[in-house]
Design an enzyme around this catalytic site. Structure first.
Site, PDB file in Angstrom:
ATOM      1  CG  HIS A 349      -2.122  -0.801   1.122  1.00 54.98           C
ATOM      2  ND1 HIS A 349      -3.284  -0.376   0.525  1.00 54.98           N
ATOM      3  CD2 HIS A 349      -2.346  -2.061   1.528  1.00 54.98           C
ATOM      4  CE1 HIS A 349      -4.178  -1.342   0.574  1.00 54.98           C
ATOM      5  NE2 HIS A 349      -3.628  -2.381   1.173  1.00 54.98           N
ATOM      6  CE  LYS A 527      -6.878  13.642  -0.415  1.00 54.86           C
ATOM      7  NZ  LYS A 527      -6.839  12.386  -1.145  1.00 54.86           N
ATOM      8  NE  ARG A 528      -4.936   9.992   9.800  1.00 55.89           N
ATOM      9  CZ  ARG A 528      -4.741   9.093  10.751  1.00 55.89           C
ATOM     10  NH1 ARG A 528      -5.596   8.102  10.919  1.00 55.89           N
ATOM     11  NH2 ARG A 528      -3.711   9.173  11.552  1.00 55.89           N
ATOM     12  CE  LYS A 533      -3.337  10.632   2.644  1.00 58.81           C
ATOM     13  NZ  LYS A 533      -4.199   9.967   1.641  1.00 58.81           N
ATOM     14  CB  THR A 635     -10.452   4.630  -2.137  1.00 60.00           C
ATOM     15  OG1 THR A 635     -10.183   5.011  -0.787  1.00 60.00           O
ATOM     16  CG2 THR A 635      -9.716   3.355  -2.496  1.00 60.00           C
ATOM     17  CE  LYS A 639     -14.236   6.383  -0.233  1.00 60.26           C
ATOM     18  NZ  LYS A 639     -13.628   6.771   1.062  1.00 60.26           N
TER      19      LYS A 639
HETATM   20  C1  LIG Z   1     -12.325   6.889   1.418  1.00 63.41           C
HETATM   21  C2  LIG Z   1     -11.848   7.272   2.753  1.00 63.41           C
HETATM   22  C3  LIG Z   1     -10.479   7.497   2.980  1.00 63.41           C
HETATM   23  C4  LIG Z   1      -9.432   7.416   1.885  1.00 63.41           C
HETATM   24  O1  LIG Z   1      -9.300   8.696   1.312  1.00 63.41           O
HETATM   25  P1  LIG Z   1      -8.068   9.092   0.382  1.00 63.41           P
HETATM   26  O2  LIG Z   1      -8.446  10.430  -0.148  1.00 63.41           O
HETATM   27  O3  LIG Z   1      -8.010   8.067  -0.705  1.00 63.41           O
HETATM   28  O4  LIG Z   1      -6.865   9.130   1.239  1.00 63.41           O
HETATM   29  C5  LIG Z   1     -10.071   7.862   4.243  1.00 63.41           C
HETATM   30  N1  LIG Z   1     -10.954   8.009   5.251  1.00 63.41           N
HETATM   31  C6  LIG Z   1     -12.271   7.811   5.063  1.00 63.41           C
HETATM   32  C7  LIG Z   1     -13.194   8.011   6.207  1.00 63.41           C
HETATM   33  C8  LIG Z   1     -12.767   7.437   3.817  1.00 63.41           C
HETATM   34  O5  LIG Z   1     -14.076   7.241   3.659  1.00 63.41           O
END
Ligand SMILES: *Cc1c(COP(=O)(O)O)cnc(C)c1O
Length: 788
Positions: A349, A527-528, A533, A635, A639
């Site tokens: 990952h 995101k985190r 990022k 991911t 979305k």
């Molecule tokens: C989808 C999701 C992530 C992943 O987000 P990235 O932008 O791909 O880092 C992290 N936290 C939550 C709560 C999510 O639903």
């Protein structure tokens, strides 16, 4: 009796007999639990049928081992997948309650940090939708990811407590328990090796059924809780040592007490390694027990059992499976390694060097002495097969979990096309040379049931009206929407759905203290919080744009709301400074009478799955701006695209594939490529050069430095002006340019909607159903079974 009447009766029966509550005194939580039990009852039959079908057809089972399952709320998912949403909603209307309130009462199960854990949750749902026999195995953390709040703009962490309420979904399985040992000694009894641990805890199973779309199939999420072998030290208690008497219990329970709130660096090493071995060992014992109940030939194991390691956290599965086969079943080492490898596969990952797991040999030898021997034996066997090999499983006093997982897996996969290629060229270059067929790509995906159907009912309804219901489990059918991008009536309806979602979010943010205009562009980065990022690139651009508006406040600016969401690991100082800066900028900008009609910043606290479900349907611009080569897939990006947000992004992770599919004209690309990133780092003073070349960037940094936002944020400003490893300064100018392109495009609302429709129509490939079918075909050799 109709479905609805029967469901209503069951809810009322559970309220009375399972919860012991009278209707007139029931609180929202009572109603939620009564509904949960009534829904759970409807999952049990397909669940049993799935298990029976798997035994009857002697199907291969997939075991997904993951330290994290970020499942979020389960009730709505189950109601939707059983296709009972309309009936349930009507029942609660009839009772004078709102279904949204009932569903909203459920705690968000945050047994994960971010993308990796959410992927595992989407995979479980897709495995059930497809009807592939599978188990998810993980840890039943008492406390999931911490709750975030802000005080003076800084992150405050509070423990998460999802288990303080009755957890309606799980079944405790005290009979399914295994003793898991640590430490102790290894002795050789005439050729037979015996490991005698000096400490043990019991792993006890808790099962949650995961129902797939249409309620046809249900798999199991089995989470392990650590409980003491001996509950209580009665001798110590009787001697008056009450605290000491409870010690065995405390020591054992510590193992499943907390989720490590950090997905990149390892803290509390010993406990973390214990957690990893604890759930991996319990899962393997469970897998072998189930196998033994059906077969008596261990060489069949790879035909009947596929074990997927989600990152290296369960990589100790290699040595542990070999140990079980050699020490407890008497197989020869070479054969054991071969059988184990036939079962195991590993998903990588991350390429970030600091996130690749290593364990001190000393710690490993102390905690898992037999495994340390076997790791050396595996390394030796690998060396014997490949005499010219450079890689080793140990280095500078550490065990390297990546190479170990690689060596013990028959397939190793990356999670996007770019990431997989970079794996071959960087971290696993040498192993890839030795095993050129082992690395495969399985680009991540997300489940459309949660991320479109439930999260965005307005859009879902519109899609179903346009192309029928079949898209829900065959997401590539969204392609049929493509021609409708040119249909004015459809575009208007699509835009109206987005506008209504934005109004909902605007109310939500308003209730939390930030009033925003629902007609402004909703620009979202959730995101985190992590340096790679680059939330700091986004906020720096926000400051630069704000200064431009202030220079010319009467110009025709496109109103925009910048929305941030995300948690920082508690020990990650730089990420916490980024959070502080975003909040400080929000504080100044939102109160600026000259500019606030054009530019606001909102940062709702405690980003989690539930908040993501609220934000994504309302988003118009998706920020995917990591330094190229650093985000394995992402991911969140998928979305957003599905929900009709246009991406502003770098050529990183799955952004590359999103852009290929939605079309370069419907994607705002900026920044250096992964290759250019590597080259730029070699240029002396690259950050200073970039700052000198861009007066806007220089001005924004000066504005922070001089204290406009309270603090001087020396860490961030110093980093961007100095080492700037993640190339914020070097990518700033092009990012700023791309943001102005976004505004030009947004000014033509109708054309923007056309592009948004095309994003939805062309993103069906990002369903996790497609991803799972890829794993089944390329890695697991598993078949879907039909229940019944
Ligand atoms: C989808 C999701 C992530 C992943 O987000 P990235 O932008 O791909 O880092 C992290 N936290 C939550 C709560 C999510 O639903």
């Amino acid at each position: 009796m109709t479905t609805k009447t029967k469901l209503r009766d069951d809810i009322l029966r559970h309220l009375k007999y399972s919860l012991g509550k009278d209707e007139s005194h029931a609180q929202i939580t009572d109603w939620r639990l009564a509904l949960s039990y009534a829904i759970r009852d409807r999952i049990v039959d397909p669940w049993f049928a799935s298990t029976r079908a798997t035994y009857a057809q002697q199907g291969k089972r997939v075991y997904y081992l993951s330290m994290e399952f970020l499942i979020g709320r389960l009730l709505e998912d189950a109601v939707v997948n059983l296709r009972l949403l309309d009936e349930t909603s009507e029942i609660f209307d009839g009772l004078g309650l709102s279904l949204d309130d009932v569903l909203g009462d459920e705690p968000d199960a945050a047994l994960g940090n971010g993308g990796l854990g959410r992927l595992a949750a989407c995979f479980l749902e897709s495995l059930s939708t497809i009807g592939c026999p599978a188990y998810g195995y993980g840890i039943r953390y008492e406390h999931g990811l911490f709750k975030q709040s802000f005080e003076d703009g800084r992150q405050i962490e509070a423990p998460e407590d999802w288990l303080t309420q009755t957890h309606a979904w799980e079944f405790e399985r005290p009979e399914a328990s295994f003793s898991i040992g640590f430490g102790g000694t290894v002795t050789d009894l005439g050729g037979k090796t015996v490991w005698t641990p000096d400490e043990a805890v019991v792993a006890e199973a808790f099962d949650t059924p995961i129902i797939g779309w249409d309620g046809n199939w249900a798999n199991t999420l089995r989470l392990w809780a650590a409980v003491p072998e001996q509950v209580f030290d009665l001798d110590r208690f009787n001697a008056g040592d009450y605290y000491g008497a409870a010690q065995p219990e405390n020591t054992a329970r510590t193992i499943s007490r907390v989720l490590y709130p950090d997905d990149t660096t390892e803290e509390g090493k010993r406990l973390r390694l214990k957690q990893e071995f604890f759930f991996t060992a319990a899962s393997l014992r469970d897998i072998l027990r189930r196998f033994d109940s059906e077969y008596d030939d261990l060489t069949l194991l790879p035909q009947k059992v596929a074990i997927q390691l989600n990152d290296t956290h369960p990589a100790i599965a290699g040595p542990e499976l070999v140990r079980l086969l050699v020490d407890e079943r008497g197989l020869a080492l070479e054969q054991a390694i071969e059988i184990a490898r036939g079962c195991l596969s590993y998903t990588n990952h991350t390429l970030l060097p600091e996130a690749l797991e290593r364990w001190g040999i000393e710690l490993m030898s102390d905690l898992l002495p037999r495994h340390m021997q076997l790791i050396e034996a595996i390394d030796k066997a690998h060396a014997a097969e490949h005499p010219d090999r450079q890689v080793t499983m140990t280095d500078e006093g550490d065990v390297l979990m990546g190479p170990l997982a690689f060596a013990m897996a028959h397939k190793v996969n990356g999670v996007s096309a770019l990431h997989t290629e970079l794996m071959k060229e960087t971290v696993f270059a040498e192993l890839h040379r030795l095993h050129p067929d082992r690395i495969v790509n399985e680009t991540n995906g997300v489940t459309p049931r949660r991320w479109v159907l439930s999260a965005n009912p307005r859009l879902s309804q519109l899609i179903t009206q346009a192309i029928g219901k079949g898209w829900v489990d065959d997401l590539e059918r969204l392609k049929k929407l493509e021609p409708m991008a040119d249909d004015r009536t459809f575009r208007d309806a699509y835009a109206a759905a987005k506008r209504a979602n934005k109004a909902d979010l605007s109310n939500y943010l308003g209730e939390r203290g930030t009033d925003v205009d629902p007609d402004a562009m909703f620009d979202v980065q959730i995101k985190r919080i992590h340096e790679y990022k680059r939330q700091h690139l986004n906020i720096l651009e926000t400051i630069a744009h704000w200064l431009e508006i202030k220079d010319n406040p009467n110009a025709d600016w496109v109103p925009r709301v910048k929305i941030f969401g995300g948690k920082a690991a508690p020990g990650y100082v730089f990420a916490k400074e980024i959070i502080h800066l975003i909040n400080a900028v929000a504080d100044v900008l939102n109160r600026d009478p000259q500019t606030s009609q054009y530019l606001k910043v909102a940062y709702p606290a405690n980003y989690n799955v539930t908040l993501a479900e609220r934000l994504i349907p309302a988003a118009e611009l998706s920020e995917q701006i990591s330094t190229a080569g650093k985000e394995a897939s992402g991911t969140g990006n998928m979305k957003f695209a599905l929900n009709g947000a246009l991406t502003i992004g770098t050529l990183d992770g799955a952004n590359v594939e999103i852009r290929d599919l939605v079309g370069a004209d419907n994607f705002f690309l900026f920044g250096m490529t992964a290759q250019e990133v590597v080259e730029r780092r070699e240029v002396a003073n690259h950050a200073q050069k970039a700052i000198e070349a861009d007066p806007r960037l220089k001005r924004a940094l000066d504005e922070i430095r001089k204290g406009t936002f309270g603090d001087s944020f020396d860490g961030i400003v110093g980093n961007i002006s100095g080492p700037d490893y993640f190339l914020v300064a070097s990518d700033f100018t092009d990012f700023y340019r791309a943001q102005r392109d976004v505004e030009k495009a947004y000014a033509d609302q109708d054309d923007w909607t056309r592009m948004a429709v095309l994003n939805t129509a062309r993103s069906g490939w990002f369903s996790s159903d497609r991803t799972i079918r890829g794993y089944m075909r390329d890695i697991w050799d598993a078949q879907a079974l039909v229940a019944g």
